[in-house]
Design an enzyme around this catalytic site. Sequence first.
Site, PDB file in Angstrom:
ATOM      1  N   GLY A 184       0.840  -1.192   0.000  1.00  0.00           N
ATOM      2  CA  GLY A 184       0.000   0.000   0.000  1.00  0.00           C
ATOM      3  C   GLY A 184       0.870   1.235   0.000  1.00  0.00           C
ATOM      4  N   GLN A 243       2.796  10.094   1.754  1.00  0.00           N
ATOM      5  CA  GLN A 243       4.109   9.432   1.833  1.00  0.00           C
ATOM      6  C   GLN A 243       5.016   9.850   0.676  1.00  0.00           C
ATOM      7  OE1 GLN A 243       2.220   5.354   2.529  1.00  0.00           O
ATOM      8  NE2 GLN A 243       4.081   5.204   3.741  1.00  0.00           N
ATOM      9  N   CYS A 258       5.777  -0.086   7.676  1.00  0.00           N
ATOM     10  CA  CYS A 258       5.414   1.149   6.979  1.00  0.00           C
ATOM     11  C   CYS A 258       6.612   1.577   6.140  1.00  0.00           C
ATOM     12  CB  CYS A 258       5.047   2.231   7.995  1.00  0.00           C
ATOM     13  SG  CYS A 258       4.577   3.792   7.219  1.00  0.00           S
ATOM     14  N   LEU A 259       6.348   1.934   4.892  1.00  0.00           N
ATOM     15  CA  LEU A 259       7.458   2.332   4.022  1.00  0.00           C
ATOM     16  C   LEU A 259       8.074   3.650   4.483  1.00  0.00           C
ATOM     17  CD1 LEU A 259       5.893   1.312   0.585  1.00  0.00           C
ATOM     18  CD2 LEU A 259       7.616   0.059   1.916  1.00  0.00           C
ATOM     19  N   HIS A 292      -4.656   1.128   7.540  1.00  0.00           N
ATOM     20  CA  HIS A 292      -3.322   1.743   7.695  1.00  0.00           C
ATOM     21  C   HIS A 292      -3.179   2.928   6.723  1.00  0.00           C
ATOM     22  CE1 HIS A 292       1.261   1.180   8.093  1.00  0.00           C
ATOM     23  NE2 HIS A 292       1.154   1.963   7.028  1.00  0.00           N
ATOM     24  N   GLU A 293      -3.644   2.734   5.475  1.00  0.00           N
ATOM     25  CA  GLU A 293      -3.486   3.798   4.467  1.00  0.00           C
ATOM     26  C   GLU A 293      -4.413   4.980   4.762  1.00  0.00           C
ATOM     27  OE1 GLU A 293      -0.955   3.560   2.786  1.00  0.00           O
ATOM     28  OE2 GLU A 293      -0.608   1.414   3.048  1.00  0.00           O
ATOM     29  N   HIS A 306      -2.957   7.192   7.266  1.00  0.00           N
ATOM     30  CA  HIS A 306      -1.965   8.136   6.714  1.00  0.00           C
ATOM     31  C   HIS A 306      -2.639   9.434   6.279  1.00  0.00           C
ATOM     32  CE1 HIS A 306       1.973   6.232   6.574  1.00  0.00           C
ATOM     33  NE2 HIS A 306       1.496   5.122   6.032  1.00  0.00           N
TER      34      HIS A 306
HETATM   35  O1  K1U Z   1       1.658   2.451   3.907  1.00  0.00           O
HETATM   36  C1  K1U Z   1       2.741   1.899   3.875  1.00  0.00           C
HETATM   37  O2  K1U Z   1       3.679   2.378   4.460  1.00  0.00           O
HETATM   38  C2  K1U Z   1       2.901   0.600   3.137  1.00  0.00           C
HETATM   39  C3  K1U Z   1       2.873  -0.597   4.051  1.00  0.00           C
HETATM   40  C4  K1U Z   1       1.441  -1.101   4.143  1.00  0.00           C
HETATM   41  C5  K1U Z   1       1.112  -2.041   5.238  1.00  0.00           C
HETATM   42  C6  K1U Z   1       1.912  -3.090   5.598  1.00  0.00           C
HETATM   43  C7  K1U Z   1       1.546  -3.959   6.602  1.00  0.00           C
HETATM   44  C8  K1U Z   1       0.367  -3.795   7.243  1.00  0.00           C
HETATM   45  C9  K1U Z   1      -0.432  -2.753   6.910  1.00  0.00           C
HETATM   46  C10 K1U Z   1      -0.082  -1.876   5.892  1.00  0.00           C
HETATM   47  C11 K1U Z   1       3.781  -1.664   3.457  1.00  0.00           C
HETATM   48  O3  K1U Z   1       3.555  -2.121   2.389  1.00  0.00           O
HETATM   49  S1  K1U Z   1       5.147  -2.186   4.392  1.00  0.00           S
HETATM   50  C12 K1U Z   1       5.875  -3.472   3.389  1.00  0.00           C
HETATM   51  C13 K1U Z   1       5.112  -4.761   3.404  1.00  0.00           C
HETATM   52  O4  K1U Z   1       4.230  -4.936   4.211  1.00  0.00           O
HETATM   53  C14 K1U Z   1       5.410  -5.812   2.415  1.00  0.00           C
HETATM   54  C15 K1U Z   1       6.470  -5.714   1.565  1.00  0.00           C
HETATM   55  C16 K1U Z   1       6.718  -6.732   0.656  1.00  0.00           C
HETATM   56  C17 K1U Z   1       5.924  -7.834   0.591  1.00  0.00           C
HETATM   57  C18 K1U Z   1       4.875  -7.951   1.449  1.00  0.00           C
HETATM   58  C19 K1U Z   1       4.608  -6.938   2.365  1.00  0.00           C
HETATM   59 ZN    ZN Z   2       2.545   3.352   6.198  1.00  0.00          ZN
END
Ligand code: K1U
Ligand code: ZN
Length: 170
Positions: free
Chosen positions: A45, A50, A92-93, A134-135, A138
């Site tokens: 997401g 972001q 979270c990225l 989560h999004e 944000h």
């Molecule tokens: O919003 C963001 O920062 C993105 C975030 C979203 C998220 C992750 C976990 C739970 C809720 C919301 C991410 O994508 S973090 C990276 C991640 O979860 C992932 C990366 C590669 C493969 C699978 C998952």
């Molecule tokens: Zn996030």
Amino acid sequence: MIRPILIHPDPRLKKVCDPVGEITPEIRQLAADMLETMYDAPGIGLAAPQVGVTKRLIVMDCIKEGDPEPMALVNPQIVWSSEDLSTYEEGCLSIPEQYAEVKRPAEVRVRWRALDGSEQERQFSGLWATCVQHEIDHLDGKLFIDYLGPLKRQMITRKMEKLKRERARA
Ligand code: K1U
Ligand code: ZN
């Protein structure tokens, strides 16, 4: 185009974002860039703040294997949340390499506008439900670390300040 992802702490990640009015070619380009940035990261997401744009737009694709299912949600709103909760270890990225368990409604019903302007409504469960909440957080200036206790939150924030100093020096 891949856009740089802001790292916490940053004032743009704390802002309540503005609704999107007309869906212009710029909004469609922003959504395309956000999906490219999300897949590149990689993530499941991404929310517009972001990438430094404080507008109510999110993208998601929670399919880990198989055909991708990219989604772009303009002005998403949670219209119903389940009473039962589910716990997921979130990342979270904007807070790289930090993870913590967060408890949220297990299912949510969300209303939004698609990029063609049509009104959409769908019930999300499992990882999709966690991700969409989560999004949307944000868009309201809220990060998953805001669900943690002050000590854990402060520890993560300090790590991110250090990471940003190191990246600025490199
Ligand atoms: O919003 C963001 O920062 C993105 C975030 C979203 C998220 C992750 C976990 C739970 C809720 C919301 C991410 O994508 S973090 C990276 C991640 O979860 C992932 C990366 C590669 C493969 C699978 C998952
Ligand atoms: Zn996030």
